[in-house]
Design an enzyme around this catalytic site. Sequence first.
Site, PDB file in Angstrom:
ATOM      1  N   ASP A 176      17.050  29.294 -49.902  1.00 16.79           N
ATOM      2  CA  ASP A 176      17.837  29.250 -51.224  1.00 16.79           C
ATOM      3  C   ASP A 176      17.544  30.679 -51.749  1.00 16.79           C
ATOM      4  O   ASP A 176      17.169  31.353 -51.374  1.00 16.79           O
ATOM      5  CB  ASP A 176      17.145  28.214 -52.334  1.00 16.79           C
ATOM      6  CG  ASP A 176      18.443  27.679 -53.000  1.00 16.79           C
ATOM      7  OD1 ASP A 176      19.258  28.405 -53.717  1.00 16.79           O
ATOM      8  OD2 ASP A 176      18.525  26.281 -52.938  1.00 16.79           O
ATOM      9  N   HIS A 237      19.651  29.015 -58.627  1.00 19.73           N
ATOM     10  CA  HIS A 237      20.042  27.927 -57.799  1.00 19.73           C
ATOM     11  C   HIS A 237      18.630  27.319 -57.094  1.00 19.73           C
ATOM     12  O   HIS A 237      18.624  25.992 -56.956  1.00 19.73           O
ATOM     13  CB  HIS A 237      21.017  28.340 -56.820  1.00 19.73           C
ATOM     14  CG  HIS A 237      21.557  27.107 -56.207  1.00 19.73           C
ATOM     15  ND1 HIS A 237      21.360  26.860 -54.795  1.00 19.73           N
ATOM     16  CD2 HIS A 237      22.693  26.421 -56.179  1.00 19.73           C
ATOM     17  CE1 HIS A 237      21.854  25.888 -54.126  1.00 19.73           C
ATOM     18  NE2 HIS A 237      22.912  25.438 -55.181  1.00 19.73           N
ATOM     19  N   SER A 413      24.756  20.464 -53.357  1.00 16.83           N
ATOM     20  CA  SER A 413      23.645  21.010 -53.322  1.00 16.83           C
ATOM     21  C   SER A 413      22.450  20.003 -53.580  1.00 16.83           C
ATOM     22  O   SER A 413      21.696  19.933 -53.263  1.00 16.83           O
ATOM     23  CB  SER A 413      23.360  22.296 -53.931  1.00 16.83           C
ATOM     24  OG  SER A 413      24.181  23.446 -53.527  1.00 16.83           O
TER      25      SER A 413
END
Length: 562
Positions: A176, A237, A413
Amino acid sequence: MAAEYPVDERTRTEVYTMKHVYRIRLAALVLAATLSFLCAHANAGGPGMTHRLIVRFVNLTDGATPAGVSATLLGRLNGRAGTALTPLHAMSYNARVFALPQRVPEAVAARMAERLAGDPAVAYALPDRVMKPLFVPNDTRYAQQWNLFEDAGGVRLPDAWDVERGGPEIVIAQLDTGILTHADLDPARLAPGYDFISDRKMANDGNGRDANPADPGDWVTAGECGSGEPAEVSSWHGTQVAGVIAAATDNGEGIAGVNHGSRLLMARVLGKCGGYTSDIVDALRWAAGLRVPGVPDNTHPARVINLSLGGEGPCSRLEQDAIDEVNARGTVVVAAAGNGSGDVGDQNPANCRGVITVAATTRSGARAAYTNTGSEVALSAPGGDAADDVLVLSNEGLTVAAADDYLQVAGTSFSTAQVSGIAGLMLSINGDLNPRQVHDLLVQSARAFPDASCNARLCGAGIVDAAAAVQLSVTTPGNPDADADGVKDVNDECPDTPAGVSVDADGCSVLQLNAANSGGGGGGGGGGGCALGRAGGFDPLLPLLLLFSALAPIVSRRPAVR
């Protein structure tokens, strides 16, 4: 008319023998696999296990008396149970509690109880189940996390948590944007990660690859990622997805994570404008414990890798090779279907073979409008929508990090992160499961979609059901030696050999049952291990195993030709 060929006595004898060899070997393997499973779970002493039976007797003199059970009656009960029962104490309803030599799954104890009930002195018998407090996190925002607990569109985690909350021996890797410190993330659960971004500008931290997976922010100005591309603030994120998987739970603040005990390993692969396939493939292999040129070895190999990322196009040979190799190491790969409202067949790595591809559903269980769909999707999980988002960890900073924050978001996600966390629970309770088994158990346990917006052709088998998946993991014998297809075994000459079974070199005959986590201990009863045939204890199932093991090589010898 086809010619008929005479069959001589030698041929007839060999055909007859081969049929019986096959049957005996198959029986030996099935028995060995069953015993391996029982031993592994007896050692674990996990949920759904007991080492006691309750027997209610017909006559008062047989049950709750100070003198206990007569030797004659105890002998009959032992014979029916197939093992030695130890009388413990009398209880209500003219019943008595008996101890088994070792812990067994409740299903096994129930079958013993059924046999005991066949004795004329027994009214009924049942396993003495172990009860536990029902777990509800005390996190202050847990009530907002509908995706974790609601029956309609949630993943039904509370019932799963009563069975397993995550073991520290399981590592869940995340590829990520990196990770930030957050009051709702326990630093003790973070394994040493790595920054795989090789492009210095994309990395945005002043250098290329290094051992610091911290997220410096991925904000971009207008046109920085290409002509016409808009400006964007930092996404954070990686921290958001990390919180879904592993937020500190039952700590009196914030949110609850899916998995409360397993460790999290961050491999930073996404920066400004995204990340290169070359960096992602290296990170994928490294996360699973494979060597990568120029990068220190990962001393905490992951059993689950979360890929909440993707790009357009087919699965490349490079990506597929990496996923195949990672699967062969016993590592589960979970990938997001993507948020383009299109065909997941055009989204990589979600369209690669050997990944568990996850689509998104809403609070009602309907298909989320943004999710990609298609035949490559294995199952779905709640990703939220504009009306009911998913609550995650975040940060207030628009460019560089500032204060801790919480944020309502939506996307595949976060659906993927929930499945990764659940896969970690499954492996925590049964570490012998291989990637194909984890995939199959998730699919088998998924619950049906509530409306016609989703079906198996679009959104996979159903909505992930954590409680059902964890329960199936308790009762499924694992095969850690199998690769991703669940068939090929490290014993190449005997590809169907169950995990934990040693075979001879030329006959594929069972030689030994190698119980998992034997810890050097003896057999039943006392401690450590479930090794069969070692000094220190007699296992009543040993004679059966030895009989089948001995018959296979003997019968496989060809008869002398006369």
